[in-house]
Design an enzyme around this catalytic site. Structure first.
Site, mmCIF file in Angstrom:
data_model
loop_
_atom_site.group_PDB
_atom_site.id
_atom_site.type_symbol
_atom_site.label_atom_id
_atom_site.label_comp_id
_atom_site.label_asym_id
_atom_site.label_seq_id
_atom_site.Cartn_x
_atom_site.Cartn_y
_atom_site.Cartn_z
ATOM 1 N N ALA A 253 0.834 -1.205 0.000
ATOM 2 C CA ALA A 253 0.000 0.000 0.000
ATOM 3 C C ALA A 253 0.869 1.257 0.000
ATOM 4 O O ALA A 253 1.244 1.781 1.056
ATOM 5 C CB ALA A 253 -0.928 -0.031 1.213
ATOM 6 N N LEU A 254 1.184 1.718 -1.211
ATOM 7 C CA LEU A 254 1.994 2.927 -1.373
ATOM 8 C C LEU A 254 1.136 4.067 -1.937
ATOM 9 O O LEU A 254 1.080 5.155 -1.365
ATOM 10 C CB LEU A 254 3.165 2.628 -2.332
ATOM 11 C CG LEU A 254 4.044 3.821 -2.746
ATOM 12 C CD1 LEU A 254 4.793 4.408 -1.553
ATOM 13 C CD2 LEU A 254 5.058 3.407 -3.831
ATOM 14 N N GLY B 278 -8.937 -10.641 -36.468
ATOM 15 C CA GLY B 278 -10.023 -9.879 -37.095
ATOM 16 C C GLY B 278 -11.213 -9.739 -36.155
ATOM 17 O O GLY B 278 -11.041 -9.583 -34.946
ATOM 18 N N GLU C 53 3.003 -0.146 -10.958
ATOM 19 C CA GLU C 53 4.408 -0.290 -10.526
ATOM 20 C C GLU C 53 5.333 0.644 -11.321
ATOM 21 O O GLU C 53 6.484 0.298 -11.618
ATOM 22 C CB GLU C 53 4.838 -1.754 -10.563
ATOM 23 C CG GLU C 53 3.933 -2.578 -9.640
ATOM 24 C CD GLU C 53 4.544 -3.809 -9.076
ATOM 25 O OE1 GLU C 53 5.772 -3.876 -8.934
ATOM 26 O OE2 GLU C 53 3.770 -4.729 -8.730
ATOM 27 N N TRP D 53 -5.683 1.985 -5.133
ATOM 28 C CA TRP D 53 -5.149 1.065 -6.152
ATOM 29 C C TRP D 53 -4.415 -0.102 -5.511
ATOM 30 O O TRP D 53 -3.364 -0.505 -5.999
ATOM 31 C CB TRP D 53 -4.202 1.794 -7.116
ATOM 32 C CG TRP D 53 -4.712 3.103 -7.590
ATOM 33 C CD1 TRP D 53 -4.213 4.339 -7.289
ATOM 34 C CD2 TRP D 53 -5.839 3.335 -8.444
ATOM 35 N NE1 TRP D 53 -4.959 5.320 -7.889
ATOM 36 C CE2 TRP D 53 -5.972 4.725 -8.619
ATOM 37 C CE3 TRP D 53 -6.756 2.492 -9.076
ATOM 38 C CZ2 TRP D 53 -6.971 5.304 -9.393
ATOM 39 C CZ3 TRP D 53 -7.749 3.060 -9.840
ATOM 40 C CH2 TRP D 53 -7.839 4.446 -9.995
HETATM 41 N N1 CAA Z 1 16.398 1.833 -4.336
HETATM 42 C C1 CAA Z 1 16.673 2.440 -3.155
HETATM 43 N N2 CAA Z 1 16.703 3.784 -3.016
HETATM 44 C C2 CAA Z 1 16.439 4.531 -4.096
HETATM 45 C C3 CAA Z 1 16.139 3.961 -5.354
HETATM 46 C C4 CAA Z 1 16.122 2.548 -5.449
HETATM 47 N N3 CAA Z 1 15.842 1.931 -6.603
HETATM 48 N N4 CAA Z 1 15.913 4.943 -6.244
HETATM 49 C C5 CAA Z 1 16.067 6.095 -5.579
HETATM 50 N N5 CAA Z 1 16.390 5.844 -4.282
HETATM 51 C C6 CAA Z 1 16.644 6.817 -3.231
HETATM 52 C C7 CAA Z 1 17.418 7.998 -3.785
HETATM 53 O O1 CAA Z 1 18.814 7.748 -3.705
HETATM 54 C C8 CAA Z 1 17.002 9.126 -2.874
HETATM 55 O O2 CAA Z 1 17.716 9.070 -1.645
HETATM 56 P P1 CAA Z 1 18.772 10.250 -1.263
HETATM 57 O O3 CAA Z 1 17.972 11.518 -1.327
HETATM 58 O O4 CAA Z 1 19.236 9.891 0.107
HETATM 59 O O5 CAA Z 1 19.840 10.190 -2.318
HETATM 60 C C9 CAA Z 1 15.560 8.767 -2.536
HETATM 61 O O6 CAA Z 1 15.399 7.378 -2.803
HETATM 62 C C10 CAA Z 1 14.556 9.538 -3.361
HETATM 63 O O7 CAA Z 1 14.858 9.347 -4.716
HETATM 64 P P2 CAA Z 1 14.389 10.386 -5.794
HETATM 65 O O8 CAA Z 1 14.869 11.737 -5.407
HETATM 66 O O9 CAA Z 1 14.779 9.839 -7.130
HETATM 67 O O10 CAA Z 1 12.785 10.366 -5.614
HETATM 68 P P3 CAA Z 1 11.636 11.112 -6.403
HETATM 69 O O11 CAA Z 1 10.680 11.660 -5.404
HETATM 70 O O12 CAA Z 1 12.194 12.004 -7.450
HETATM 71 O O13 CAA Z 1 10.851 9.874 -7.067
HETATM 72 C C11 CAA Z 1 10.392 8.299 -8.771
HETATM 73 C C12 CAA Z 1 11.443 9.031 -7.949
HETATM 74 C C13 CAA Z 1 11.191 7.368 -9.677
HETATM 75 C C14 CAA Z 1 9.548 9.228 -9.608
HETATM 76 C C15 CAA Z 1 9.507 7.468 -7.815
HETATM 77 O O14 CAA Z 1 8.603 8.293 -7.097
HETATM 78 C C16 CAA Z 1 8.694 6.422 -8.524
HETATM 79 O O15 CAA Z 1 9.205 5.343 -8.823
HETATM 80 N N6 CAA Z 1 7.393 6.709 -8.780
HETATM 81 C C17 CAA Z 1 6.489 5.710 -9.291
HETATM 82 C C18 CAA Z 1 5.740 5.076 -8.155
HETATM 83 C C19 CAA Z 1 5.315 3.695 -8.447
HETATM 84 O O16 CAA Z 1 5.995 2.939 -9.134
HETATM 85 N N7 CAA Z 1 4.200 3.313 -7.880
HETATM 86 C C20 CAA Z 1 3.725 2.002 -8.005
HETATM 87 C C21 CAA Z 1 2.714 1.745 -6.967
HETATM 88 S S1 CAA Z 1 2.729 0.108 -6.376
HETATM 89 C C22 CAA Z 1 1.755 -0.776 -7.410
HETATM 90 O O17 CAA Z 1 1.415 -0.411 -8.489
HETATM 91 C C23 CAA Z 1 1.531 -2.115 -6.850
HETATM 92 C C24 CAA Z 1 0.393 -2.871 -7.274
HETATM 93 O O18 CAA Z 1 -0.512 -3.054 -6.517
HETATM 94 C C25 CAA Z 1 0.437 -3.577 -8.572
#
Ligand code: CAA
Length: 379
Positions: free
Chosen positions: A124-125, A338, A362, A156
């Site tokens: 739950a994100l 088709g 995701e 979701w």
């Molecule tokens: N692993 C661990 N840490 C990570 C990482 C990773 N892969 N990627 C980034 N981080 C860390 C970064 O290093 C940063 O830490 P520091 O500030 O200490 O350096 C911190 O996390 C924040 O990173 P960002 O500044 O890059 O974060 P952001 O706010 O700009 O967001 C984003 C990045 C890629 C847009 C992210 O928000 C994202 O992936 N958004 C999409 C969300 C998503 O995928 N939701 C899916 C919902 S779940 C779902 O769908 C499940 C279901 O039920 C099917």
């Protein structure tokens, strides 16, 4: 990097293939039509150990590789993408997150039941106001003695109305992604209720709901990772989850080709099977090429994860390619069929609807590109 499969990985792939064909395929269309949760296939999956593939043997799981899970998920998604996502979320987003981030006491409490399938897991994100910008979530957790008290709503949530255990993200600090913490919570606790069930275009027999938290008391022991560092838990976990969704897209692509080959050989027009016509052959060739490339991208991401290497870019690459490929292949498959492909008598109609979500959840296609580009610019 070797893509050679171990004996265990081959055995799990074959077991999952048999499970998919015998237990998932027969009722898939009917469950999709009725929006019915795949309780029967999930019970059988638990019996076969498919709910504990990544969980270490010490906690009752199979202790297998991400490659093994990927191979299993591809087979299952070939027959029923709703069972596929239910198992992917359970294994990749819930069980594997608890295994990686929980303390020993919490692992002992939750992992055996997740491994046996007695308890189903969810993640739950997202919230109605925070999807791609996951770090802007507003659900709040406030410290109260040896507990956190959680209030807010999540949206979701795959399996949210069937799950016993959820990995839940809430705000414990200031704004932005730095003030988020991760917890493992139980749906049976007072203050947890299930809200609106989403009526969906595809993966209709997987359940997607809102959940509401109203004073949910979570023991401090259930914190995953460190306080206010839950966003890293979320993204680290999603790296694995994205491989799972790539497997879903891959399974749909493979199902599209199987169905199209069969139909193109059987269907005659202008006195010959339509497979003899070059426009059909070109589609089949494109479908096969996407399948071959998709497998390689998934295997690369899974092998990196198994080696404990950073795999965020590779997981995003696999998901980006296969999810777009699934949509392209599903479109081609309907075109080859088709008018028949536009009707529910043939499975490609369901594949077409199921493929659409793989570019959304995701992390959307656009978010995968953002993740890949950020890595390229940093490397
Ligand atoms: N692993 C661990 N840490 C990570 C990482 C990773 N892969 N990627 C980034 N981080 C860390 C970064 O290093 C940063 O830490 P520091 O500030 O200490 O350096 C911190 O996390 C924040 O990173 P960002 O500044 O890059 O974060 P952001 O706010 O700009 O967001 C984003 C990045 C890629 C847009 C992210 O928000 C994202 O992936 N958004 C999409 C969300 C998503 O995928 N939701 C899916 C919902 S779940 C779902 O769908 C499940 C279901 O039920 C099917």
């Amino acid at each position: 990097m070797s893509f050679e499969l171990s004996d265990d990985e081959i055995a799990i792939r074959d077991l999952a293939r048999e499970f998919a064909r015998k237990e998932c395929a027969p009722g898939a269309a009917e469950r999709d039509k009725k929006e019915e949760f795949p309780a029967g296939p999930m019970a059988k999956a638990a019996e076969l150990g498919l709910t504990g593939l990544l969980i270490p043997e010490a906690y009752g799981g199979a202790g297998l590789t991400n490659m093994a899970l990927s191979l299993a998920l591809i087979e299952i998604n070939r027959e029923d993408a709703s069972v596929g996502v239910t198992l992917s979320v359970h294994n990749s987003l819930c069980a594997s997150c608890v295994n990686h981030w929980a303390n020993e006491e919490t692992k002992k409490k939750y992992l055996p039941k997740l491994a046996s399938g007695e308890w189903l897991g969810a993640y739950a994100l997202s919230e109605t106001g925070s999807g791609s910008d996951a770090g802007s979530l507003t659900c709040r957790a406030v410290e109260d003695g040896d507990h956190y008290v959680v209030t807010g709503s999540k949206a979701w949530i795959t399996s949210g109305d069937h799950a016993d255990v959820l990995v839940l993200f809430a705000r414990t600090g200031g704004g932005g992604n730095k003030g988020v913490s991760a917890f493992v919570v139980e749906s049976s606790w007072p203050g947890f209720t299930v809200g609106k069930k989403e009526p969906k275009m595809g993966i209709r027999s997987s359940s997607t709901v809102q959940v509401h938290l109203d004073g949910l008391r979570v023991p401090k022991a259930n914190l995953l990772g460190k306080l206010n560092e839950g966003f890293k838990v979320a993204l680290h976990t999603l790296d694995g989850g994205r491989i799972g969704i790539a497997c879903q897209a891959q399974g749909i692509m493979e199902a599209c080709l199987d169905a199209s080959l069969k139909y193109a050989k059987e269907r005659t027009q202008f006195d010959q099977p339509i497979a003899e016509f070059q426009p059909i052959q070109w589609k089949l060739a494109e479908m096969e090429t996407r399948i071959a490339a998709g497998r390689m991208l998934i295997y690369r991401a899974a092998r990196l994860k198994d080696a404990g290497e950073h795999h965020a870019k590779e997981a995003a690459t696999a998901k980006l390619f296969t999810s777009r490929g699934a949509n392209a292949s599903a479109r081609d498959a309907v075109q080859i069929h088709g008018g028949a492909g536009y009707c529910t008598d043939f499975p490609v109609e369901r594949y077409f609807r199921d493929a659409r979500i793989t570019e959304i959840y995701e992390g959307t296609t656009e978010i995968q590109k953002l993740v890949i580009a950020r890595h390229l610019l940093r490397e």
